[in-house]
Design a protein around this motif. Structure first.
Motif, mmCIF file in Angstrom:
data_model
loop_
_atom_site.group_PDB
_atom_site.id
_atom_site.type_symbol
_atom_site.label_atom_id
_atom_site.label_comp_id
_atom_site.label_asym_id
_atom_site.label_seq_id
_atom_site.Cartn_x
_atom_site.Cartn_y
_atom_site.Cartn_z
ATOM 1 N N THR A 141 0.712 6.711 3.091
ATOM 2 C CA THR A 141 0.172 5.842 2.819
ATOM 3 C C THR A 141 -1.236 5.933 2.594
ATOM 4 O O THR A 141 -2.719 5.171 2.582
ATOM 5 N N ARG A 171 0.558 -0.958 0.140
ATOM 6 C CA ARG A 171 0.070 -0.056 -0.163
ATOM 7 C C ARG A 171 0.789 1.105 0.281
ATOM 8 O O ARG A 171 0.391 2.585 -0.242
ATOM 9 N N HIS A 199 -6.226 3.599 3.167
ATOM 10 C CA HIS A 199 -5.198 3.220 3.258
ATOM 11 C C HIS A 199 -5.026 2.096 4.799
ATOM 12 O O HIS A 199 -4.065 1.397 4.688
#
Length: 171
Positions: free
Chosen positions: A13, A4, A128
């Motif tokens: 993030t 991610r 996120h």
């Protein structure tokens, strides 16, 4: 498969959003429908997307619900959109997200409890932290700053520009 944070650089993030942007354009999905689009809704072989749900806000809480008008539908899947979705899936695996159905408030009867039971879908885009995207946050902190940066709407005032340094991704 990228992490991610790895796809956006160290310390980020956010997850990029190519799939919903192309889905909105190429499939004619409403925002909540794009946020609720799951891997199980896409039939690449038959070139069709089953629009079965949306991510909906009730007060300040999220839930899954039928699309607007409570009507599910099938839409053709153009090859360009299919390619974009496949590329997105290669970079970011769909994420299982569980939300109540239709109303996030506690049920008062057994029938309501059965109807509102939480359901899990493998969403193509999430925040996120692997939760469903809140449309109010997205509109304020991603969509409007992107429109301002593109010159579609008036530039944002003062400190707002600095706050929106990661346009195109959901924190």
């Amino acid at each position: 498969m990228a992490t991610r944070t790895g796809a956006r650089g160290a310390g980020s993030t956010a997850r990029p959003l190519p799939a919903p942007r192309r889905a909105w354009r190429g499939l004619g999905l409403r925002q909540g429908e794009a946020f609720g689009l799951a891997l199980e809704d896409i039939d690449f072989a038959k070139e069709v997307v089953h629009v079965r749900r949306q991510v909906k806000m009730v007060g300040t809480k999220l839930c899954f619900a039928l699309p607007k008008g409570r009507k599910v539908r099938d839409v053709p899947l153009p090859s360009s959109v299919a390619r974009a979705i496949r590329q997105h899936i290669e970079l970011f695996a769909p994420v299982p997200v569980t939300l109540p159905w239709d109303d996030p408030h506690p049920a008062e009867t057994p029938v309501e409890a059965k109807h509102r039971r939480p359901r899990t879908y493998n969403l193509l885009v999430t925040r996120h932290d692997c939760k469903a995207i809140n449309r109010n946050y997205f509109n304020t902190h991603v969509w409007k700053p992107a429109l301002a940066a593109a010159g579609v709407i008036a530039p944002l005032e003062g400190g707002q520009r600095q706050r929106y340094s990661c346009v195109g991704a959901v924190p």
